[in-house]
Design an enzyme around this catalytic site. Sequence first.
Site, PDB file in Angstrom:
ATOM      1  CE1 TYR A 191      -5.319  11.167 -11.060  1.00 24.49           C
ATOM      2  CE2 TYR A 191      -5.967  12.539 -12.932  1.00 24.49           C
ATOM      3  CZ  TYR A 191      -5.377  11.395 -12.438  1.00 24.49           C
ATOM      4  OH  TYR A 191      -4.827  10.470 -13.293  1.00 24.49           O
ATOM      5  CE  LYS A 251      -1.774  10.572 -11.503  1.00 25.43           C
ATOM      6  NZ  LYS A 251      -1.061   9.323 -11.227  1.00 25.43           N
ATOM      7  CG  ASP A 288      -1.831   1.168   1.325  1.00 24.25           C
ATOM      8  OD1 ASP A 288      -1.508   2.244   0.774  1.00 24.25           O
ATOM      9  OD2 ASP A 288      -2.902   1.027   1.942  1.00 24.25           O
TER      10      ASP A 288
HETATM   11  N1  LIG Z   1      -7.694   5.601 -16.602  1.00 20.19           N
HETATM   12  C1  LIG Z   1      -7.315   6.766 -17.116  1.00 20.19           C
HETATM   13  O1  LIG Z   1      -7.994   7.379 -17.953  1.00 20.19           O
HETATM   14  C2  LIG Z   1      -6.003   7.379 -16.687  1.00 20.19           C
HETATM   15  C3  LIG Z   1      -5.537   8.507 -17.405  1.00 20.19           C
HETATM   16  C4  LIG Z   1      -4.331   9.080 -17.033  1.00 20.19           C
HETATM   17  C5  LIG Z   1      -3.617   8.554 -15.979  1.00 20.19           C
HETATM   18  N2  LIG Z   1      -4.103   7.465 -15.291  1.00 20.19           N
HETATM   19  C6  LIG Z   1      -3.285   6.944 -14.191  1.00 20.19           C
HETATM   20  O2  LIG Z   1      -3.016   5.582 -14.419  1.00 20.19           O
HETATM   21  C7  LIG Z   1      -2.833   4.900 -13.170  1.00 20.19           C
HETATM   22  C8  LIG Z   1      -3.718   3.665 -13.158  1.00 20.19           C
HETATM   23  O3  LIG Z   1      -5.038   4.089 -13.398  1.00 20.19           O
HETATM   24  P1  LIG Z   1      -6.217   3.046 -13.691  1.00 20.19           P
HETATM   25  O4  LIG Z   1      -7.114   3.690 -14.682  1.00 20.19           O
HETATM   26  O5  LIG Z   1      -5.662   1.700 -13.959  1.00 20.19           O
HETATM   27  O6  LIG Z   1      -6.953   3.088 -12.252  1.00 20.19           O
HETATM   28  P2  LIG Z   1      -7.843   2.003 -11.454  1.00 20.19           P
HETATM   29  O7  LIG Z   1      -8.608   1.164 -12.384  1.00 20.19           O
HETATM   30  O8  LIG Z   1      -8.608   2.805 -10.441  1.00 20.19           O
HETATM   31  O9  LIG Z   1      -6.733   1.121 -10.702  1.00 20.19           O
HETATM   32  C9  LIG Z   1      -5.934   1.752  -9.741  1.00 20.19           C
HETATM   33  C10 LIG Z   1      -5.028   0.744  -9.078  1.00 20.19           C
HETATM   34  O10 LIG Z   1      -4.281   1.433  -8.059  1.00 20.19           O
HETATM   35  C11 LIG Z   1      -4.457   0.747  -6.834  1.00 20.19           C
HETATM   36  N3  LIG Z   1      -4.301   1.635  -5.677  1.00 20.19           N
HETATM   37  C12 LIG Z   1      -5.025   2.724  -5.337  1.00 20.19           C
HETATM   38  N4  LIG Z   1      -4.573   3.240  -4.182  1.00 20.19           N
HETATM   39  C13 LIG Z   1      -3.525   2.458  -3.786  1.00 20.19           C
HETATM   40  C14 LIG Z   1      -2.648   2.470  -2.692  1.00 20.19           C
HETATM   41  N5  LIG Z   1      -2.745   3.373  -1.700  1.00 20.19           N
HETATM   42  N6  LIG Z   1      -1.664   1.541  -2.634  1.00 20.19           N
HETATM   43  C15 LIG Z   1      -1.541   0.616  -3.602  1.00 20.19           C
HETATM   44  N7  LIG Z   1      -2.363   0.513  -4.649  1.00 20.19           N
HETATM   45  C16 LIG Z   1      -3.351   1.450  -4.742  1.00 20.19           C
HETATM   46  C17 LIG Z   1      -5.848   0.131  -6.927  1.00 20.19           C
HETATM   47  O11 LIG Z   1      -5.988  -0.909  -5.974  1.00 20.19           O
HETATM   48  P3  LIG Z   1      -7.454  -1.438  -5.468  1.00 20.19           P
HETATM   49  O12 LIG Z   1      -7.937  -2.388  -6.524  1.00 20.19           O
HETATM   50  O13 LIG Z   1      -7.145  -2.056  -4.172  1.00 20.19           O
HETATM   51  O14 LIG Z   1      -8.328  -0.204  -5.382  1.00 20.19           O
HETATM   52  C18 LIG Z   1      -5.788  -0.378  -8.370  1.00 20.19           C
HETATM   53  O15 LIG Z   1      -5.034  -1.562  -8.432  1.00 20.19           O
HETATM   54  C19 LIG Z   1      -3.174   5.927 -12.088  1.00 20.19           C
HETATM   55  O16 LIG Z   1      -1.972   6.486 -11.580  1.00 20.19           O
HETATM   56  C20 LIG Z   1      -3.965   6.997 -12.842  1.00 20.19           C
HETATM   57  O17 LIG Z   1      -3.854   8.265 -12.241  1.00 20.19           O
HETATM   58  C21 LIG Z   1      -5.273   6.875 -15.621  1.00 20.19           C
END
Ligand SMILES: NC(=O)c1ccc[n+]([C@@H]2O[C@H](COP(=O)([O-])OP(=O)(O)OC[C@H]3O[C@@H](n4cnc5c(N)ncnc54)[C@H](OP(=O)(O)O)[C@@H]3O)[C@@H](O)[C@H]2O)c1
Length: 245
Positions: free
Chosen positions: A163, A167, A59
């Site tokens: 957010y 970033k 975490d």
């Molecule tokens: N999706 C987009 O459009 C997008 C665009 C730009 C950037 N991003 C970035 O890409 C990354 C991944 O995004 P995603 O879309 O895959 O998000 P997601 O579907 O919400 O998955 C997020 C992951 O991070 C984990 N997490 C959250 N808080 C945590 C903590 N304190 N310690 C360890 N793990 C933690 C979650 O675990 P749990 O399953 O336990 O919640 C999950 O495995 C993020 O940094 C996000 O800001 C996403």
Amino acid sequence: MKTALITGANKSIGFETARILAGHGYFVYIGCRDLAKGQQAVEQLKADGLTTLEALQIDVTDKASIEAAQQYVEQNNGKLDVLVNNAGISGSLPQSAETFEVSAIREVYDTNFFGVIEVTQAFLPLLKKAEAGVIANVTSGLGSLTLHSDPSWPYYPYKTAAYGTSKSALNAYTIVLAYELRDTPIRVNAIDPGYTATDFNNHQGPLKVEDSAAFVAKYAVIGADGPTGKFFSHDAQTENNECPW
Ligand SMILES: NC(=O)c1ccc[n+]([C@@H]2O[C@H](COP(=O)([O-])OP(=O)(O)OC[C@H]3O[C@@H](n4cnc5c(N)ncnc54)[C@H](OP(=O)(O)O)[C@@H]3O)[C@@H](O)[C@H]2O)c1
């Protein structure tokens, strides 16, 4: 064998990035805050024929779990080749600069900014033991101050006091770290996977998670001759996907 750790890899972009790196022959630690979810993810990837994977409880907001994960990797591998700081949260929306509670902003920063720093500092000694360590900080185009100042940018109105600013801070940290490591083989970059359909945004993003993970993975497997101190975005319209800070 090269070893990689991806935080928040039990689902979505982190999970698909793990699939790609394991497919490239890396031993991949599926970072997960809930070990059961990480183990399920490993089982799913193993059912798909991949073998070099293990769930690792971490975490990013919990120093004790970071230290335990670091010790485990040190004992089992003695080094770390790739760190993908992927775990991230958006926080609840909307996030007005005038009214969004500071406690809620702190919560987002604890994961997206301080969490990345704490994980990075813990694992840097192991990255220095690799032949050419790589750090990929998963950021967002919403962290670009330049784009946020351009009214013609399609995401110009997507202003978020927690957010996006977290970033931007992560991007700034990436620049500082890359500078400090400039005389080492370690490469440090900020990678924006682009607006992607995941749980993060209730699957509103237009990009497919597999494609966005491939974009992140591309910068996780670079060598000592690869770029460092750069910001690459899947959404960028530039030739090499470089994005303005
Ligand atoms: N999706 C987009 O459009 C997008 C665009 C730009 C950037 N991003 C970035 O890409 C990354 C991944 O995004 P995603 O879309 O895959 O998000 P997601 O579907 O919400 O998955 C997020 C992951 O991070 C984990 N997490 C959250 N808080 C945590 C903590 N304190 N310690 C360890 N793990 C933690 C979650 O675990 P749990 O399953 O336990 O919640 C999950 O495995 C993020 O940094 C996000 O800001 C996403």
